[in-house]
Design an enzyme around this catalytic site. Structure first.
Site, mmCIF file in Angstrom:
data_model
loop_
_atom_site.group_PDB
_atom_site.id
_atom_site.type_symbol
_atom_site.label_atom_id
_atom_site.label_comp_id
_atom_site.label_asym_id
_atom_site.label_seq_id
_atom_site.Cartn_x
_atom_site.Cartn_y
_atom_site.Cartn_z
ATOM 1 N N ASN A 137 55.019 -92.280 33.276
ATOM 2 C CA ASN A 137 55.775 -93.229 34.087
ATOM 3 C C ASN A 137 55.626 -94.661 33.586
ATOM 4 O O ASN A 137 56.551 -95.469 33.714
ATOM 5 C CB ASN A 137 55.324 -93.151 35.548
ATOM 6 C CG ASN A 137 56.144 -92.166 36.355
ATOM 7 O OD1 ASN A 137 57.334 -91.983 36.114
ATOM 8 N ND2 ASN A 137 55.510 -91.525 37.334
ATOM 9 N N CYS A 429 51.997 -83.598 38.707
ATOM 10 C CA CYS A 429 52.845 -83.820 37.529
ATOM 11 C C CYS A 429 52.223 -84.816 36.564
ATOM 12 O O CYS A 429 52.805 -85.118 35.526
ATOM 13 C CB CYS A 429 54.235 -84.308 37.953
ATOM 14 S SG CYS A 429 55.314 -82.976 38.519
ATOM 15 N N PHE A 430 51.059 -85.374 36.919
ATOM 16 C CA PHE A 430 50.274 -86.220 36.019
ATOM 17 C C PHE A 430 51.047 -87.466 35.583
ATOM 18 O O PHE A 430 50.917 -87.918 34.442
ATOM 19 C CB PHE A 430 49.798 -85.428 34.795
ATOM 20 C CG PHE A 430 49.499 -83.989 35.102
ATOM 21 C CD1 PHE A 430 48.614 -83.655 36.114
ATOM 22 C CD2 PHE A 430 50.128 -82.955 34.421
ATOM 23 C CE1 PHE A 430 48.347 -82.327 36.426
ATOM 24 C CE2 PHE A 430 49.876 -81.633 34.727
ATOM 25 C CZ PHE A 430 48.984 -81.308 35.729
ATOM 26 N N CYS A 431 51.892 -87.990 36.492
ATOM 27 C CA CYS A 431 52.696 -89.191 36.212
ATOM 28 C C CYS A 431 53.627 -88.987 35.025
ATOM 29 O O CYS A 431 53.959 -89.938 34.323
ATOM 30 C CB CYS A 431 51.805 -90.413 35.985
ATOM 31 S SG CYS A 431 50.810 -90.868 37.421
ATOM 32 N N ASN A 432 54.030 -87.743 34.791
ATOM 33 C CA ASN A 432 54.922 -87.423 33.674
ATOM 34 C C ASN A 432 56.087 -86.585 34.207
ATOM 35 O O ASN A 432 56.143 -85.377 33.999
ATOM 36 C CB ASN A 432 54.148 -86.649 32.600
ATOM 37 C CG ASN A 432 54.874 -86.630 31.260
ATOM 38 O OD1 ASN A 432 56.096 -86.603 31.217
ATOM 39 N ND2 ASN A 432 54.118 -86.618 30.178
#
Length: 710
Positions: A137, A429-432
C-alpha cells in the site's frame, strides 16, 4: 538426534545453519536470542528480530561516546557527522552502489522514502505511474500524487514471453498485461507538452511480501531500455522511464547489486534488515534521478539561508542535505553499523540459503498434509504454473487451511490458536491488496462485496461469501531454526488435520433450550465431559456458575453482553482496574434480572434483562479489537453505582441487540457468521478450559508460592 531432523539435514545440511560461518545456527540462538526460549517467531517479513549481542554493542557505543546535533559545530557534533557519513557509505556498500552514482538519504522508514519520491517526482499530464499488482500500500500511495497532477496510473502483470526471437541481448523477453488506466482531470489529457519529454515512474518490489515471489531485477534495464516494445500500443510507451524498487522486504535475504541493476530509487527500512532501529529507513537515489525531484518544503538543515519576512530561500546543494528535513535520527543512524556487522559476518548469500532451506522444507511438509478422507489440508499461494519474471522465491509461505469437506478455516482462527501455542505469525492481506486479490482469485465485485459486508483491514472477517478474505503467512529470518519450522508443522497437524480414530471437533449451535439433560459432569459424545459452566455478564467482572444455561447466537446467553467504559472512552478491564474483580454478578432467568453487587456499594443493583432501550439510554459506536459495536447506555443512577464500585467515573454499556451486524445484512450466500453476532469478546464466543490445564496452573502457583516463602 531426532530422526526427522536427521532426514532434514540429509537434504538441506549443506545450506542450513551456516556450516561455514563464524557461528552455527544453534550457537546463534543460544548466545544471541536467549529471550525466545520456547517462542516460535515466524513474522520476519513484518519485522525481523534484533540480536542481543547487537544491542549490547549499541548500548556500549551510546554509553561510551558523546554524539551531538550534527547541525552544531562542536567536537561532539563533528563526531556525529563522521558516524552519519560512515553509515551512508555502509548502506551504499551493502547495495554495491558507488557514491559517484548514488546517494543515501535517511528517512523515517521505507514509507517515508516512498512518500518523498511521490511528492517530489516531476509529474506532468503526459506522465504515468506504472506498478506491478504485487505492491505494498505504501507504494500504491504514490498513485495519489500522480493522479492529483493529472498523470495516469495503471497496474500491470508481468510474465516471461514465449517469443524468444524478440529478446534483446542478455535481457529476457517479457510480456506486460495492463490493467485499466486511472486518470483524473481527463479534460487536460494530452496538452501541448511533447510526450517524449515526460518522466514516467515504474515501481516493483524486489520480493512480494504476500507470496515471496522475487521479481527479476532485470526489469530495471528492461523498462528503461525496452519500454517501447513491451508497452507497444500504449500512449506511454515513449517518454523517459525511471524505476523504483521497494526493497524493504527483499534486501534482508537477497543481494541487490545496483552496479548491475541501476534502479533510480531504492527504499529500505532497517528494522526489516536486522530488527533495530525502528523508525529509520533510507532512499537510495541515483544522482541524476535525485536532481529531478522537485522539493517544495524547506526546513532546518535543508537551506543554506532564508529571510523570515520576504520570499527568499537558498537551498543546500548536497542531495542528502536537501532532502533530510530537520535533525536526522542520528543516534539510530549510529546504531545501524552494529546491525550491518552482524549481517556481513553471515553474508547475505548464506542467509538466503539458510532461509530457503527452511522455506522449502515447510512448503513440502504443508503440501503433504492430508485429512483422513484424502483431501488436502493446505492451499499454498505461489505461481509455480505461471511463467512470471521471477528470480526465485523468498522465505515466505502464504496459505489457507481447509476442512475435510473443503470449507475454509478462518485465518484469524489459525492465528489465535497459534498464539496460544506460542507461535507468532501474520494473517490478512499484509497491506498488499493487489497480490491478495490476485492469489486468492478475488474480483472487484468480491472486494466491494467484502467491504459492503463490513470487512476492513485487521478485523475478524476472514471468510466472506465462502471465500477467504486473506491468508496465513509464515516467514523466516536469519536466526530461524528447523525446530521453529517443525513446531509450526506439528501445530497445524494436531490442530487442523482430521485423522482416523480422532475425537471429532464439536460445534455448539443455537438452541432455544438449555444443554441436554446430561448436564455438567456427564459424559457427552466423543468422550468429552463438561464439568461446569460459567457466565460473565459484565466484561472483566466476576461471573457465576450454573448447572445448565441457554445458548443464543452470541454463545452463552447474556455472556459478556455488558461492559464498563471510562468517560474518556477507554474500555475498562481488570488489567487497568483491578477493583472490577470485586464486582459479582448473577442472573435470574425467571425474573429476567441481572443482579450486581460490590463491597463498595451498600445496595445490590438490579438490571432488567428485557429492556432493550436501557431505560432511555442513548446509543454510541466504539471499537474493540478491530470490531465496531453499537452499545446502549444507562441512566445516571446505574452509572453512579458502577463509578462507586470501581472508584472512578464510568458508564455501563450493553451490546445493542438490533444494530450490531457490521452491515452483515448485505452479505449474500455464505458470509461467515452472517446469522450471528459477537458480544464484547476478545477471542471467541466460547472459552473452554480443560481440567488438566487448571491443575497445571494450580501446581505452578503452589510452586511459585513455595519458592517465594523459601
Amino acid at each position: 538426534m531426532d530422526p526427522d531432523k536427521e532426514e532434514f539435514l540429509k537434504e538441506f545440511g549443506a545450506d542450513y545453519g551456516y556450516p561455514n560461518g563464524p557461528k552455527t545456527i544453534d550457537e546463534i540462538r543460544a548466545t544471541e536470542f536467549k529471550r525466545l526460549n520456547g517462542l516460535v517467531y515466524l513474522d520476519h517479513a513484518g519485522a525481523t528480530l534484533y540480536s542481543e549481542l547487537q544491542m549490547e554493542a549499541v548500548f556500549k557505543d551510546l554509553a561510551t561516546n558523546v554524539y551531538g546535533n550534527p547541525h552544531s559545530q562542536s567536537d561532539s557534533s563533528f563526531a556525529t557527522c563522521d558516524i552519519v557519513r560512515e553509515a551512508r557509505q555502509q548502506v551504499l556498500d551493502y547495495f554495491n552502489a558507488s557514491p559517484k552514482d548514488y546517494k543515501c538519504i535517511f528517512t523515517s522508514g521505507a514509507t517515508a522514502a516512498l512518500k518523498l519520491v511521490g511528492e517530489a517526482f516531476p509529474w506532468s499530464h503526459q506522465s504515468c505511474f506504472m506498478y506491478t499488482m504485487e505492491n505494498h500500500n505504501s507504494v500504491l500511495g504514490i498513485r495519489e500524487y500522480a493522479l492529483s497532477h493529472g498523470s495516469a496510473a495503471f497496474a500491470i502483470d508481468i510474465e516471461e514471453s514465449m517469443d524468444h526471437e524478440v529478446s534483446r541481448g542478455n535481457l529476457m523477453s517479457v510480456k506486460v498485461s495492463q490493467h485499466q488506466i486511472q486518470r483524473r482531470n481527463e479534460a487536460r489529457f494530452f496538452e501541448k507538452e511533447p510526450t517524449g519529454g515526460a518522466y514516467n515512474l515504474f515501481a516493483f518490489p524486489s520480493e512480494c511480501n504476500f507470496s515471496g515471489l522475487r521479481f527479476s531485477l532485470d526489469l530495471v534495464k528492461i523498462i528503461k531500455e525496452d519500454s517501447e516494445r513491451i508497452l507497444e500500443g500504449s500512449p506511454f510507451c515513449s517518454g523517459r522511464w525511471m524505476v523504483l524498487i521497494d526493497a524493504a522486504k527483499g534486501c534482508a535475504t537477497q543481494t541487490l547489486d545496483l552496479s548491475k541493476h541501476p534502479a533510480d530509487f531504492v527504499v529500505i527500512s532497517f528494522y526489516k534488515l536486522f530488527g533495530y532501529p525502528t523508525g529509520l529507513g533510507a532512499l537510495i537515489a541515483r544522482n541524476d534521478a535525485a536532481k529531478l525531484l522537485k522539493k517544495t518544503y524547506f526546513s532546518g538543515g535543508t537551506v543554506a539561508a532564508s529571510i523570515a519576512d520576504t520570499d527568499f530561500i537558498k537551498r543546500r546543494e548536497e542531495i542528502e542535505e536537501l532532502f533530510e528535513d530537520g535533525t536526522t535520527s542520528f543516534l539510530s543512524i549510529a546504531s545501524i553499523r552494529h546491525g550491518f556487522k552482524m549481517l556481513n559476518s553471515l553474508t547475505t548469500p548464506s542467509i538466503s540459503r539458510h532461509t530457503t532451506s527452511l522455506t522449502t522444507y515447510m512448503r513440502k511438509m504443508l503440501l503433504a498434509l492430508k485429512h483422513e478422507n484424502g483431501a488436502n489440508v493446505c492451499t499454498l499461494y505461489r505461481s509455480d504454473n505461471v511463467k512470471v519474471v521471477c528470480h526465485g522465491w523468498g522465505p515466505i509461505i502464504s496459505f489457507n487451511l481447509r476442512r475435510p469437506d473443503g470449507s475454509w478455516f478462518g485465518y484469524r482462527e489459525v492465528e489465535k490458536l497459534a498464539s496460544l501455542s506460542q507461535i507468532q505469525l501474520r494473517t490478512g492481506c499484509f497491506c498488499n491488496p493487489g497480490a491478495c486479490a490476485k492469489y486468492l482469485g478475488l474480483s472487484h465485485s468480491d472486494l466491494l462485496s467484502n467491504i459492503e459486508a463490513g470487512h476492513v483491514c485487521w478485523d475478524d472477517y476472514d471468510v466472506v461469501n465462502g471465500k477467504p478474505a486473506g491468508a496465513v503467512r509464515v516467514s523466516f529470518g536469519y536466526m530461524s531454526t528447523y525446530e521453529d519450522a517443525k513446531k509450526f508443522i506439528d501445530f497445524v497437524r494436531t490442530s487442523f488435520v482430521s485423522l482416523p480414530n480422532q475425537i471429532g471437533r464439536y460445534h455448539l449451535r443455537e438452541r432455544p433450550s438449555s444443554f441436554p439433560d446430561e448436564g455438567p459432569g456427564k459424559l457427552l459424545a466423543g468422550g468429552v465431559c463438561l464439568k461446569s459452566i460459567t457466565i460473565y455478564p459484565i466484561k472483566s467482572c466476576a461471573g457465576f456458575s450454573a448447572a445448565s444455561w441457554p445458548l443464543s447466537s452470541t454463545g452463552l446467553q447474556y455472556d459478556r453482553e455488558w461492559l464498563l467504559k471510562s468517560l474518556t472512552g477507554d474500555i475498562l478491564t481488570q488489567k487497568k482496574v483491578p477493583e472490577m474483580c470485586l464486582i459479582s454478578t448473577s442472573i435470574d432467568l425467571h425474573q429476567g434480572i441481572l443482579f450486581v453487587e460490590s463491597p463498595r456499594c451498600k445496595e445490590r443493583l438490579q438490571i432488567n434483562l428485557k429492556s432493550n432501550i436501557c431505560n432511555g439510554g442513548t446509543g454510541e459506536d466504539f471499537h474493540i479489537h478491530g470490531q465496531r459495536y453499537e452499545g446502549r447506555s444507562y441512566n445516571n443512577e446505574v452509572n453512579i453505582w458502577f463509578s462507586q464500585a470501581v472508584g472512578r467515573p464510568c458508564c455501563l454499556l450493553r451490546c445493542s441487540m438490533s444494530n450490531y451486524y457490521l452491515n452483515n445484512s448485505r452479505c449474500v450466500g455464505m458470509c461467515r457468521d452472517v446469522q450471528s453476532r459477537l458480544n464484547f469478546v476478545n477471542e471467541a464466543q466460547f472459552l473452554l478450559i480443560s481440567k488438566e490445564s487448571v491443575s497445571d496452573l494450580n501446581d505452578r502457583h503452589e510452586k511459585q508460592c513455595s519458592w517465594s516463602c523459601s
